[in-house]
Scaffold this motif. Sequence first.
Motif, PDB file in Angstrom:
ATOM      1  N   ILE A 101      10.906  17.592 -10.314  1.00  0.00           N
ATOM      2  CA  ILE A 101      12.197  17.700 -10.971  1.00  0.00           C
ATOM      3  C   ILE A 101      12.745  16.294 -11.194  1.00  0.00           C
ATOM      4  CG2 ILE A 101      12.726  19.938  -9.905  1.00  0.00           C
ATOM      5  CD1 ILE A 101      14.561  18.425  -7.948  1.00  0.00           C
ATOM      6  N   VAL A 102      13.838  16.197 -11.920  1.00  0.00           N
ATOM      7  CA  VAL A 102      14.546  14.919 -12.015  1.00  0.00           C
ATOM      8  C   VAL A 102      15.185  14.652 -10.656  1.00  0.00           C
ATOM      9  CG1 VAL A 102      16.385  13.651 -13.146  1.00  0.00           C
ATOM     10  CG2 VAL A 102      14.998  15.257 -14.472  1.00  0.00           C
ATOM     11  N   ASP A 103      14.839  13.518 -10.061  1.00  0.00           N
ATOM     12  CA  ASP A 103      15.292  13.198  -8.707  1.00  0.00           C
ATOM     13  C   ASP A 103      16.769  12.804  -8.731  1.00  0.00           C
ATOM     14  OD1 ASP A 103      15.648  12.467  -6.116  1.00  0.00           O
ATOM     15  OD2 ASP A 103      14.038  10.967  -6.067  1.00  0.00           O
ATOM     16  N   PRO A 104      17.669  13.640  -8.153  1.00  0.00           N
ATOM     17  CA  PRO A 104      19.094  13.290  -8.188  1.00  0.00           C
ATOM     18  C   PRO A 104      19.417  12.013  -7.436  1.00  0.00           C
ATOM     19  CG  PRO A 104      18.736  15.495  -7.229  1.00  0.00           C
ATOM     20  CD  PRO A 104      17.411  14.895  -7.476  1.00  0.00           C
ATOM     21  N   ALA A 105      18.578  11.645  -6.457  1.00  0.00           N
ATOM     22  CA  ALA A 105      18.847  10.445  -5.657  1.00  0.00           C
ATOM     23  C   ALA A 105      18.579   9.165  -6.437  1.00  0.00           C
ATOM     24  CB  ALA A 105      18.008  10.466  -4.390  1.00  0.00           C
ATOM     25  N   PHE A 141      13.946   9.300 -13.122  1.00  0.00           N
ATOM     26  CA  PHE A 141      12.763   9.263 -12.254  1.00  0.00           C
ATOM     27  C   PHE A 141      12.552  10.649 -11.655  1.00  0.00           C
ATOM     28  CE2 PHE A 141      14.593   5.066 -12.452  1.00  0.00           C
ATOM     29  CZ  PHE A 141      13.492   4.263 -12.707  1.00  0.00           C
ATOM     30  N   LEU A 142      11.280  11.065 -11.658  1.00  0.00           N
ATOM     31  CA  LEU A 142      10.944  12.395 -11.176  1.00  0.00           C
ATOM     32  C   LEU A 142      10.545  12.347  -9.709  1.00  0.00           C
ATOM     33  CD1 LEU A 142       8.789  13.641 -14.203  1.00  0.00           C
ATOM     34  CD2 LEU A 142      11.268  13.738 -13.904  1.00  0.00           C
ATOM     35  N   GLY A 143      10.732  13.448  -9.050  1.00  0.00           N
ATOM     36  CA  GLY A 143      10.323  13.572  -7.649  1.00  0.00           C
ATOM     37  C   GLY A 143      10.019  15.023  -7.338  1.00  0.00           C
ATOM     38  N   GLU A 144       9.346  15.247  -6.243  1.00  0.00           N
ATOM     39  CA  GLU A 144       9.020  16.613  -5.851  1.00  0.00           C
ATOM     40  C   GLU A 144      10.293  17.360  -5.448  1.00  0.00           C
ATOM     41  OE1 GLU A 144       6.090  16.599  -2.836  1.00  0.00           O
ATOM     42  OE2 GLU A 144       4.555  15.626  -4.070  1.00  0.00           O
ATOM     43  N   GLY A 145      10.372  18.613  -5.829  1.00  0.00           N
ATOM     44  CA  GLY A 145      11.550  19.404  -5.480  1.00  0.00           C
ATOM     45  C   GLY A 145      11.518  20.758  -6.148  1.00  0.00           C
TER      46      GLY A 145
END
Length: 453
Positions: free
Chosen positions: A114-118, A149-153
């Motif tokens: 997903i789009v990394d909110p952090a 930036f994308l990240g796992e979620g």
Amino acid sequence: MGPTTVTTISSRRWILVIFGLLLAAGMVFLSAPTGARADAPDTPGGDQEQTDFYFGGVIKYDDQPVEGVTMSIEGNGFKAETVTDAEGKWRLYVPEKEEYVLTVDEDTLPDGVIVDPAQLPEGIQPKQGTTASFDVSFGLTGSKIVNLFLGEGERVTTSFWDQLLERLMNGINFGLLLALAAVGVSLIFGTTGLSNFAHGEMLTYGAVMALIFGVWLAIPMWLTIPIVIVLGAVLGYVLDAGLWRPLRRRGLGLVQLMIVSIGLSLAGRYVFQYFIGGGTYQLPGAGAPQDIHIGPISLSWIDIASMAISIVLLIAVAYWLLRTRIGKATRAISDNPGLAAASGINVDRVIRIVWILATALAAIAGVLWAYFRPGVKWDMGVQVLLLIFAAVTLGGLGTAFGALIGALIVGILVEVSTLWIPPDMKYVGALAVLIIILLVRPQGILGRKERLG
């Protein structure tokens, strides 16, 4: 009041309703959404028509560019879409500096990310109930870079009922600020019979004054708002003393006065454009993060302050109408101006006070509209004028409390309708309900039924 006079008043009100519906149809056609799609991912922006304003950026996952992600932008009657290129870059051109909603199509992202909110850029917050949709606006330049930036979620979805509650709150907020302007229009119509088409420019005037004092002169907003109210009252005094009272004394009919108000609207609009230009300016605190959560509802401190100001002012107007001598005189003139004058009421003095009050309310409504929209622009008032007339007509012509109820109904319908129809068509739903209610109850919700013949 004789039969001929009653028939004239009723006919005049129907002329106003028909004129408003024709104006609504015109605005629907003029506001037809435009769009662009970039099918070529090899260059940022692809085949879009290039303008002076654009949002752009890059999408990465594990420091590697992500190709083929669909990005879309929507707002102010415009919609566009593009796809990231081999370097993860994207660019979306827009016609003007406004606030838009930027959305990442999560179906085009790699599985499990997903789009990394952090890692969102400073000042960018995901909309409630999603990690892939954001409110974005320009700064001082004509471009805005939003690197994602994308990240796992796990992807977040919002239920229908949560969306309904959130839009209901937005509708109440919008309806309250709309009521400030609608009450003024209703009071003017009730005491003079004039449909003031320059009322939208009174909203713009308030927003422009807030821009001058709150931004250019850097006066704190808690001081700027009272200044705007006072300057709005001064404008109302000047307009009545210098224009409307002399025209009334010359015996001009309501049609001629309405045409004068249309001309005043056009003149005011282009005066604003001459002095502030065609750009959009933000007031201090605009776009504040919605970090106040009440269940599924997210609000910013600007939203809370806007609703509080609207409620306090509307209560004050209600007290003025019901408990003060001038307020009771205003209601008497709305009911029967001839009888009110015969009973010793100074009609001209009351009308002067009504103009001062209506313009002051419109000025503060313009400030709140600039925050809700957000942005100060030379033609911002005309964009909401049709909804003001819809609220007044829906509630009952010439009744201030009817205007309040009509504004709340219109505001809620406009926001809630986006659950089923595209945002660009949300004003159409409110106008459709207006037509239906007028077919069932032509005098409006609180209006009085007129005798014909």
